[in-house]
Motif scaffolding. Structure first.
Motif, PDB file in Angstrom:
ATOM      1  N   TYR A  20       0.857  -1.189   0.000  1.00  0.00           N
ATOM      2  CA  TYR A  20       0.000   0.000   0.000  1.00  0.00           C
ATOM      3  C   TYR A  20       0.886   1.230   0.000  1.00  0.00           C
ATOM      4  O   TYR A  20       2.106   1.158   0.198  1.00  0.00           O
ATOM      5  CB  TYR A  20      -0.951   0.011   1.198  1.00  0.00           C
ATOM      6  CG  TYR A  20      -0.279   0.172   2.542  1.00  0.00           C
ATOM      7  CD1 TYR A  20      -0.121   1.430   3.128  1.00  0.00           C
ATOM      8  CD2 TYR A  20       0.196  -0.936   3.246  1.00  0.00           C
ATOM      9  CE1 TYR A  20       0.491   1.585   4.363  1.00  0.00           C
ATOM     10  CE2 TYR A  20       0.811  -0.800   4.477  1.00  0.00           C
ATOM     11  CZ  TYR A  20       0.955   0.461   5.028  1.00  0.00           C
ATOM     12  OH  TYR A  20       1.565   0.611   6.251  1.00  0.00           O
ATOM     13  N   HIS A  37      -0.961   4.156   8.060  1.00  0.00           N
ATOM     14  CA  HIS A  37      -1.810   3.874   6.903  1.00  0.00           C
ATOM     15  C   HIS A  37      -2.758   5.055   6.732  1.00  0.00           C
ATOM     16  O   HIS A  37      -3.312   5.562   7.717  1.00  0.00           O
ATOM     17  CB  HIS A  37      -2.597   2.568   7.099  1.00  0.00           C
ATOM     18  CG  HIS A  37      -3.299   2.111   5.862  1.00  0.00           C
ATOM     19  ND1 HIS A  37      -4.505   2.643   5.443  1.00  0.00           N
ATOM     20  CD2 HIS A  37      -2.955   1.175   4.926  1.00  0.00           C
ATOM     21  CE1 HIS A  37      -4.887   2.061   4.324  1.00  0.00           C
ATOM     22  NE2 HIS A  37      -3.956   1.157   3.986  1.00  0.00           N
ATOM     23  N   ALA A  60      -8.124  -3.705   2.377  1.00  0.00           N
ATOM     24  CA  ALA A  60      -7.540  -4.622   1.397  1.00  0.00           C
ATOM     25  C   ALA A  60      -8.087  -6.019   1.628  1.00  0.00           C
ATOM     26  O   ALA A  60      -8.439  -6.385   2.750  1.00  0.00           O
ATOM     27  CB  ALA A  60      -6.016  -4.646   1.501  1.00  0.00           C
TER      28      ALA A  60
END
Length: 612
Positions: free
Chosen positions: A175, A198, A305
């Motif tokens: 990512y 993230h 995800a």
């Protein structure tokens, strides 16, 4: 460049002045027609007086001249100061930390999972706590992070990053995100927060994984039939093992790929090959409040995800259903604990393993003295030491060696015998005398290890490893030669002895054929194998198993293995053994407390071979 002009002008004027005021050589008067006081022979004018000065009062009309030397010194000083200031400013600029340096160092620390180093490059938050929680939640192994081009403002900057995390039992997940940086004093720091981990994380949030398993692989027999569908015998089921459910207690052993309630192998093949049989769970990476357990994540939690899983793969055993059925049928009526193992001599594959009663797999894991079955090894050592097949042996009723008295089964005494006769009748006294005269601990151990003692099998499942320490006394040497002393083995291992005689090489027993186990021992050639074949055939035709009634070309060796302690005036309890082979099938059988190998175990071996 601009400061050179004043220097040039002053220099030019100075020379010009010197040309105007040049005096004649010393002692020379004015030129003819010129009067003194016109610049010749007069004293120089004091500062501030014009050229018309003749030594009298100054002329008020004359303007005083400035000192050019002072001007030059002032200009030079100013330039030196400017140079020093400019140089210092350049040094400061050149040595100022750059945000790229911090971003690069932070990425390197992240790659090595050095959270202490990351903490030293950040302000706000606790990287160590956040990333360790992430590791535990997701099962993070290796990490690879790279950074892009820094976008810098006045006292802030941002740098994009790409992260690839290796997740246990799930593969890699990649990512992208962005690191915020801020200038503090003269340093750049990462402004740490959930979004620096993230981009979808907010305050108080972390990432968790939830699992969805595909179809589990099956445990198959050599012919491809299923052994894990509940139809196999109890002995086979002990090998196959059971599938249970993951619990809170064993999650730490299983790893983050598992959640409470997930199916998991708990024994046998199911446990040993869990990773292969289970496959890879489909992984959903989801946003949750910090501290939330995977099973408690709400169904509407955001998913950042999904990593595709895969079904499990089968595990194939070497067991042959027809041979297994014959083995089980041969011992099904036994009242004493009994086990039988069958091997294929040419490959070492285990064709059958059966036990009565169930509950303990004594065929693979039992630990017993070998008794007279060990004589296959002892005669191998004697033949290798130079004893010929034409040697004469003597079998008295008893013999004392090393402070120990040896006797034969049934107190038998056979007198003079050939090598084959002594082996066929399993004469203890004849054997130990030859061993005492011809062998030592090292030579006996060498032959024992040639037949797999002290060797890991690499069979594909945990099994008992046969052991024999090198005998360090005459008493232990002779006791070991008849399978007593410190000899420990199993039915699985002893089946490999007649298999080695049949094939000419000892091969480690193999239970799992697919996937092929790692670190399998190489086959070990057996010297004098043909002599041993002749001797084991004589056991059936004229020796201890003559009355069993074997049909066909059966080779064998019976044995009695004493164990434990005896009551005063009584014999030691003993197990009954029989090993043998016919064609490409070898076997070993034990009857616990069977007393006699030929009486208790050999008839069961006959029933097994007859059923094939």
């Amino acid at each position: 460049q601009h400061s050179s002009a004043p220097f040039a002008a002053a220099d030019s004027g100075h020379h010009h002045l010197r040309e105007q005021q040049a005096a004649p050589p010393y002692g020379q008067g004015p030129p003819h027609g010129e009067a003194p006081g016109d610049g010749y022979g007069a004293p120089p004018a004091p500062p501030g007086f014009g050229p018309s000065y003749t030594g009298g009062a100054p002329d008020p009309a004359e303007k005083p001249r400035r000192s050019r030397k002072g001007l030059v010194i002032g200009v030079v000083s100013a330039l030196v100061v400017l140079a020093l200031v400019g140089g210092g400013a350049s040094w400061y600029v050149l040595t100022m930390p750059e945000p790229e340096d911090t971003a690069t160092a932070y990425a390197q620390a992240w790659n090595s999972q050095d959270y202490a180093a990351m903490a030293g490059l950040t302000q706000g938050g606790d990287p160590a706590a956040v990333f360790r929680q992430l590791e535990e939640n997701l099962g993070v192994g290796a990490v690879e992070v790279s950074t892009g081009r820094v976008e810098e403002g006045d006292d802030t900057a941002t740098v994009p990053f790409d992260a690839t995390l290796d997740l246990s039992n799930a593969g890699e997940w990649s990512y992208s995100g962005e690191l915020p940086l801020v200038r503090t004093d003269r340093d750049w720091k990462v402004e740490f927060g959930p979004a620096a981990v993230h981009p979808d994380l907010g305050d108080g949030q972390t990432l968790v994984r939830t699992n969805q398993w595909g179809e589990r692989g099956h445990v198959l027999a050599a012919d491809g039939s299923r052994l894990d569908d509940g139809s196999a015998s109890g002995s086979v089921q002990m090998i196959v093992g059971e599938v249970g459910t993951a619990s809170e207690e064993n999650l730490s052993d299983l790893g983050p790929a598992y959640e409470p309630g997930d199916p998991v192998g708990v024994s046998g093949v199911q446990g040993a090959y869990e990773e292969r049989l289970a496959g890879k769970a489909a992984i959903a990476i989801r946003v949750a409040e910090a501290g939330t357990e995977p099973q408690d994540v709400s169904e509407d939690a955001p998913t950042v995800a999904t990593l595709g899983g895969s079904d499990g793969k089968d595990v194939t055993l070497s067991l042959d259903p027809a041979v297994q059925a014959a083995a089980a049928q041969a011992i099904v009526g036994q009242s004493k604990p009994t086990a039988i193992v069958a091997l294929r001599p040419s490959t070492g594959e285990v064709l059958a393993a059966a036990n009565v009663p169930g509950g303990f797999n004594r065929a693979l894991e039992g630990q017993y003295p070998a008794g007279s079955i060990f004589k296959i090894i002892s005669y191998h050592a004697l033949l290798n030491s130079g004893m010929g097949m034409d040697a004469q042996m003597d079998c008295p009723k008893t013999v004392d060696i090393g402070g120990r008295t040896y006797k034969n089964a049934g107190d038998a005494a056979y007198g003079a015998q050939s090598v084959t006769e002594a082996f066929a009748t399993s004469c203890n006294t004849a054997l130990v005398r030859e061993v005492a005269n011809r062998l030592d601990g090292a030579s006996l151990l060498e032959s024992a290890e040639r037949f797999g003692f002290n060797t890991g099998f690499g069979s594909g499942l945990p099994v008992f490893k046969p052991s024999l320490p090198q005998p360090d006394s005459l008493s232990l040497l002779t006791a070991s030669s008849i399978g007593q002393g410190r000899v420990l083995t199993s039915p699985l291992h002893l089946a490999s002895l007649p298999a080695a005689v049949a094939d000419g090489s000892w091969r480690a027993p193999l239970l799992v054929s697919e996937p092929a186990p790692d670190e399998r021992p190489e086959p070990r050639p057996i010297d004098n194998a043909q002599h041993l074949r002749d001797m084991t055939r004589a056991v059936v035709t004229q020796g201890t198993a003559e009355d069993v009634g074997f049909t066909g070309e059966v080779h064998g060796k019976s044995g009695t293995a004493e164990y434990g302690t005896a009551e005063e005036g009584e014999e030691l309890p003993a197990h009954g053994w029989f090993v043998g082979y016919e064609g490409d099938v070898a076997l070993a059988e034990i009857v616990e407390d069977g007393d006699s190998g030929s009486g208790a175990a050999a008839p069961l071996a006959k029933a097994f071979l007859d059923a094939l």
